[in-house]
Design a protein around this motif. Structure first.
Motif, PDB file in Angstrom:
ATOM      1  N   UNK A  20       0.817  -1.197   0.000  1.00  0.00           N
ATOM      2  CA  UNK A  20       0.000   0.000   0.000  1.00  0.00           C
ATOM      3  C   UNK A  20       0.860   1.259   0.000  1.00  0.00           C
ATOM      4  N   UNK A  21       2.049   1.192   0.569  1.00  0.00           N
ATOM      5  CA  UNK A  21       2.931   2.341   0.684  1.00  0.00           C
ATOM      6  C   UNK A  21       4.366   1.896   0.435  1.00  0.00           C
ATOM      7  N   UNK A  22       5.213   2.809  -0.066  1.00  0.00           N
ATOM      8  CA  UNK A  22       6.616   2.456  -0.222  1.00  0.00           C
ATOM      9  C   UNK A  22       7.330   2.350   1.117  1.00  0.00           C
ATOM     10  N   UNK A  23       6.766   2.963   2.175  1.00  0.00           N
ATOM     11  CA  UNK A  23       7.336   2.873   3.515  1.00  0.00           C
ATOM     12  C   UNK A  23       6.552   1.847   4.317  1.00  0.00           C
ATOM     13  N   UNK A  24       7.280   0.968   5.012  1.00  0.00           N
ATOM     14  CA  UNK A  24       6.631  -0.033   5.854  1.00  0.00           C
ATOM     15  C   UNK A  24       7.274  -0.007   7.237  1.00  0.00           C
ATOM     16  N   UNK A  25       6.421  -0.077   8.267  1.00  0.00           N
ATOM     17  CA  UNK A  25       6.900  -0.079   9.640  1.00  0.00           C
ATOM     18  C   UNK A  25       6.466  -1.379  10.302  1.00  0.00           C
ATOM     19  N   UNK A  26       7.305  -1.874  11.208  1.00  0.00           N
ATOM     20  CA  UNK A  26       6.968  -3.096  11.938  1.00  0.00           C
ATOM     21  C   UNK A  26       7.181  -2.861  13.422  1.00  0.00           C
ATOM     22  N   UNK A  27       6.295  -3.439  14.224  1.00  0.00           N
ATOM     23  CA  UNK A  27       6.399  -3.315  15.683  1.00  0.00           C
ATOM     24  C   UNK A  27       5.841  -4.597  16.297  1.00  0.00           C
ATOM     25  N   UNK A  28       6.663  -5.319  17.074  1.00  0.00           N
ATOM     26  CA  UNK A  28       6.228  -6.566  17.700  1.00  0.00           C
ATOM     27  C   UNK A  28       6.680  -6.594  19.157  1.00  0.00           C
ATOM     28  N   UNK A  29       5.755  -6.943  20.047  1.00  0.00           N
ATOM     29  CA  UNK A  29       6.093  -7.089  21.467  1.00  0.00           C
ATOM     30  C   UNK A  29       6.628  -8.482  21.751  1.00  0.00           C
ATOM     31  N   UNK A  30       6.238  -9.447  20.923  1.00  0.00           N
ATOM     32  CA  UNK A  30       6.691 -10.825  21.105  1.00  0.00           C
ATOM     33  C   UNK A  30       7.410 -11.275  19.835  1.00  0.00           C
ATOM     34  N   UNK A  31       8.182 -12.323  19.965  1.00  0.00           N
ATOM     35  CA  UNK A  31       8.908 -12.857  18.809  1.00  0.00           C
ATOM     36  C   UNK A  31       7.935 -13.215  17.701  1.00  0.00           C
ATOM     37  N   UNK A  32       8.286 -12.840  16.475  1.00  0.00           N
ATOM     38  CA  UNK A  32       7.424 -13.123  15.334  1.00  0.00           C
ATOM     39  C   UNK A  32       8.215 -13.789  14.222  1.00  0.00           C
ATOM     40  N   UNK A  33       7.733 -14.949  13.778  1.00  0.00           N
ATOM     41  CA  UNK A  33       8.342 -15.619  12.638  1.00  0.00           C
ATOM     42  C   UNK A  33       7.447 -15.518  11.408  1.00  0.00           C
TER      43      UNK A  33
END
Length: 268
Positions: free
Chosen positions: A7-20
């Motif tokens: 949807x956007x050229x910029x992507x942000x990620x935020x995780x409180x727990x481990x994510x695979x």
């Protein structure tokens, strides 16, 4: 595994727990910055770890498993800029950039972190709140172009990667599948990445392995899981994603059908 729409050229990620949970087929080139935590990637050939403050380039048309690990008592955070083929074709014409030859760069390239590009990527955190607002597409396109120009300045050798618009060429199918069988992607992805149509991929596969791709992949993944559980003493819930299954119950059913015992019994 379906590829989510960009949807956007910029992507942000935020995780409180481990994510695979990560894309296993990389559809677009990208620059990424780990803001906090660590980002572990494996492309079937090597494992790399990018930690807080580190910068990387990710190459399109490759397979990779992602493991996003938050720091102790914190959260994993990252920001990435994606470059679609359409965008790169447009700037190739505008800037007069053409690849000078084929590049052997890997799936992930570590970039200099204390750099102008690193500072620029860190500054993008200020734009996170704009993604949901209307009328920001022109601004985001400018930030994307700026990131591209800074990347070419920081790593000019990547020009041959960024502006190479050819499809993957036909490669050694047996070697590729033995290195990448644990990636949970559709057969058409395997076909594309080995430079074949789906029908040619299936035909070549059966000539080499003497069984269908689906049957071979299932057997190969279960054999690897059996080794991990019995010899490395890992649990079924820990290995099923690593060997290419999406669902634990399906994995347990297939494991018992092939080996006659449940994964928990095989571990004893």
């Amino acid at each position: 595994m379906n590829t989510p729409e960009r949807l956007h050229p910029l992507q942000y990620a935020c995780y409180h727990a481990r994510s695979r949970a990560g894309e296993q087929f990389i559809p677009d080139h990208a620059i990424g910055l780990v803001i906090s935590g660590s980002f572990v990637v494996n492309d079937g050939l090597e494992t790399q770890v990018f930690r807080e403050g580190e910068l990387y380039f990710c190459r399109r048309n490759h397979l990779s498993k992602y493991d996003k690990r938050p720091p102790e008592n914190g959260e994993f955070r990252s920001v990435a800029v994606f470059f679609t083929e359409e965008m790169l074709r447009r700037y190739s014409l505008e800037l007069g950039y053409q690849p000078a030859g084929h590049s052997n760069a890997g799936t992930f390239t570590r970039l200099p972190s204390p750099s102008v590009l690193g500072n620029y990527m860190a500054s993008l955190r200020a734009y996170e709140g704009l993604l949901s607002q209307p009328g920001t597409s022109e601004l985001l396109a400018l930030k994307q172009k700026e990131a591209l120009l800074l990347l070419l300045q920081a790593a000019p050798e990547l020009k041959n990667v960024l502006f190479d618009f050819s499809d993957p060429g036909k490669i050694d199918l047996e070697a590729f599948m033995n290195k990448h069988y644990q990636f949970n992607v559709e057969l058409k992805r395997f076909a594309y990445l080995t430079g074949r149509s789906l029908s040619t991929f299936k035909r070549d596969f059966e000539k080499i392995f003497h069984q269908t791709p689906g049957r071979w992949l299932l057997h190969k993944r279960l054999e690897e899981a059996h080794y991990m559980i019995r010899e490395q003493h890992r649990s079924a819930s820990d290995v099923y994603l690593d060997v290419g299954f999406e669902d634990l119950s399906h994995f347990s059913f297939a494991f018992k059908k092939q080996f006659g015992v449940a994964p928990s019994v095989a571990a004893d």
